[in-house]
Design an enzyme around this catalytic site. Structure first.
Site, mmCIF file in Angstrom:
data_model
loop_
_atom_site.group_PDB
_atom_site.id
_atom_site.type_symbol
_atom_site.label_atom_id
_atom_site.label_comp_id
_atom_site.label_asym_id
_atom_site.label_seq_id
_atom_site.Cartn_x
_atom_site.Cartn_y
_atom_site.Cartn_z
ATOM 1 C CB THR A 74 -0.930 -0.030 1.243
ATOM 2 O OG1 THR A 74 -1.738 -1.203 1.165
ATOM 3 C CG2 THR A 74 -1.810 1.203 1.311
ATOM 4 C CG ASN A 152 -6.399 -8.268 -5.523
ATOM 5 O OD1 ASN A 152 -6.329 -7.520 -6.498
ATOM 6 N ND2 ASN A 152 -7.249 -8.078 -4.546
ATOM 7 C CD GLN A 180 -2.126 -11.133 -4.589
ATOM 8 O OE1 GLN A 180 -1.649 -12.272 -4.578
ATOM 9 N NE2 GLN A 180 -2.702 -10.606 -3.528
ATOM 10 C CB SER A 200 3.309 -6.670 -0.452
ATOM 11 O OG SER A 200 3.012 -6.861 0.907
ATOM 12 N N GLY A 201 6.094 -8.048 0.963
ATOM 13 C CA GLY A 201 6.724 -9.249 1.497
ATOM 14 C C GLY A 201 5.753 -10.348 1.892
ATOM 15 C CG HIS A 202 1.654 -9.651 3.634
ATOM 16 N ND1 HIS A 202 0.384 -10.162 3.600
ATOM 17 C CD2 HIS A 202 1.555 -8.386 3.184
ATOM 18 C CE1 HIS A 202 -0.457 -9.233 3.160
ATOM 19 N NE2 HIS A 202 0.237 -8.142 2.892
ATOM 20 C CB CYS A 326 -9.225 -5.051 1.158
ATOM 21 S SG CYS A 326 -7.478 -5.345 1.237
HETATM 22 N N1 PLP Z 1 -1.949 -4.665 -4.225
HETATM 23 C C1 PLP Z 1 -2.479 -5.882 -4.384
HETATM 24 C C2 PLP Z 1 -2.744 -6.395 -5.777
HETATM 25 C C3 PLP Z 1 -2.796 -6.660 -3.270
HETATM 26 O O1 PLP Z 1 -3.336 -7.873 -3.442
HETATM 27 C C4 PLP Z 1 -2.532 -6.150 -1.978
HETATM 28 C C5 PLP Z 1 -2.905 -6.926 -0.766
HETATM 29 O O2 PLP Z 1 -3.791 -7.735 -0.796
HETATM 30 C C6 PLP Z 1 -1.952 -4.872 -1.877
HETATM 31 C C7 PLP Z 1 -1.672 -4.171 -3.011
HETATM 32 C C8 PLP Z 1 -1.638 -4.277 -0.534
HETATM 33 O O3 PLP Z 1 -0.446 -4.802 -0.019
HETATM 34 P P1 PLP Z 1 -0.106 -4.648 1.548
HETATM 35 O O4 PLP Z 1 -1.013 -5.567 2.271
HETATM 36 O O5 PLP Z 1 1.330 -5.020 1.669
HETATM 37 O O6 PLP Z 1 -0.332 -3.213 1.875
#
Ligand code: PLP
Length: 392
Positions: A74, A152, A180, A200-202, A326
């Site tokens: 994000t 995603n 993703q 994003s790491g997670h 989300c």
């Molecule tokens: N962008 C995409 C395509 C995602 O799937 C996600 C999280 O689900 C994000 C951004 C946000 O990433 P973060 O959770 O590291 O803020």
């Protein structure tokens, strides 16, 4: 819950790989120095941070100096969009898609309140981007075009290079949200038209709360967080050294396992899809007719509520999602399924299964066994069900 969870929600978040966890632990209590310190106790940490930067750059076909560590996907997305508007103050237009993650979509929508124009390009029934609409959307006023590498919810993969070329023709910057895609499909940024990329790491077996940004060498850039000189003045704030080191290790492992993602994991996903669609009537695979991430299956069951399916799966120890992490919690069909024009009776009954390299064949067998009776049971009691005679 007594049974171990069958975790098929890896697009929401992933298990931290034990090797990744082991790599980061010494940086909490042993090597806790500040990487910016002059003394060697801190300085040694900077070396490990730079090693992680190299590992991540290698995974992406990038140069180490093109990597900026952030706190999450994000933050990376917010940073690039705001940066582009600052470097091109006369350009007041952003082009993105209707199916982006809220981290892009809501950032853009928020900017309309400050007078910026935003065009959200649509997708077809398979979730494919309308490249004609995209071409006519980009104009001389466009500062940035932001199109995700893979969706995603459906896993649909976007033609990033073609979009980047269109952006470049109009002098706009091109950003891709690859949160993703990284670790699931090969990415090679060397010689690509991508100016900036978020990850994003997670999502790739590193911890939550660590992200990164690729900024191609020479790309004009303004930091989002202002403060100290960390990350070569591109992202202020003391580095989250332990998590950065974890992300570096996760990137190395992702590189080693990417072949498996595209063979074993893809075969498991395909078997799940094949068996569910043959055992259950009135199903729809969202994005099934186009290129998708190898781990993702978005499947809709007509006449049932996705949330009810999730609850019954949960009772069996199976974790999945009814949409993106989300948007779940709301009963509205997701913005992605709506943009694809998925009929309402299907959209409501959508489940996303997302696998990982830790998913086993036995786990997939169990879902194939448990899900058909769940759908049958829900359809029997549904007031909108076929037996109720109300659904078209
Ligand atoms: N962008 C995409 C395509 C995602 O799937 C996600 C999280 O689900 C994000 C951004 C946000 O990433 P973060 O959770 O590291 O803020």
């Amino acid at each position: 819950m007594t049974k171990p969870a069958i975790y098929l929600d890896n697009n929401a978040t992933t298990k931290v790989d034990e090797a990744v966890c082991a790599e980061m632990l010494p940086y909490f209590c042993e090597f806790y120095g500040n990487p910016s310190s002059m003394h060697s106790f801190g300085g040694q940490v900077q070396r490990w941070v730079d090693q992680a930067r190299k590992s991540l750059a290698d995974l992406l076909g990038a140069l180490p100096e093109e990597i900026v560590f952030t706190s999450c996907g994000t933050e990376s997305n917010n940073t690039v969009i705001r940066s582009a508007l600052e470097v091109f103050p006369k350009r007041r237009h952003i082009v993105t898609t209707k199916v982006e993650h809220p981290a892009v979509l809501n950032t853009c929508r928020n900017l309309t309140r400050r007078g910026y124009r935003v065009t959200e390009v649509g997708v077809d029934g398979e979730g494919r981007l309308d490249l004609g609409e995209l071409r006519s959307a980009i104009d001389d006023d466009t500062a940035i075009v932001s199109v995700m590498s893979a969706n995603n919810e459906t896993g649909v993969v976007f033609p990033v290079e073609e979009v980047a070329a269109q952006a470049r023709e109009k002098g706009a910057l091109f950003h891709t949200d690859a949160v993703q895609a990284v670790g699931k499909i090969p990415i090679d940024l060397s010689g690509s038209g991508v100016d900036m990329l978020s990850l994003s790491g997670h999502k790739l077996h590193a911890p939550k709360g660590i992200g990164a940004l690729y900024v191609r060498r020479g790309t004009p850039f303004r930091p989002f967080l202002i403060g100290g000189h960390q990350e070569k003045n591109r992202r202020a704030g003391t580095e989250n050294a332990a998590s950065i080191i974890a992300l570096g290790k996760a990137a190395e492992l992702a590189g080693e396992h990417i072949g498996e993602e595209n063979t074993r994991v893809r075969e498991l996903r395909d078997r799940l899809q094949r068996e569910l669609t043959s055992r259950i009537s009135h199903t729809r695979v969202n994005g099934g007719g186009t290129e998708r991430l190898p781990n993702t299956l978005s499947i809709s069951f007509e006449y049932v509520e996705g949330e009810s399916i999730l609850l019954l799966l949960d009772e069996k120890g199976i974790c999945a999602s009814s949409g993106s992490a989300c948007t779940s919690g709301s009963l509205e069909p997701s913005h992605v399924l709506r943009a694809m024009g998925v009929p309402f009776t299907y959209a409501h009954g959508t489940i996303r299964f997302s696998l990982s390299r830790f998913t086993t064949s036995d786990e997939i067998d169990l879902v194939i066994r448990e899900l058909p009776p769940i759908i049958e049971r829900l359809r029997r009691i549904s007031p909108f069900g076929r037996e109720g005679g109300e659904a078209a």
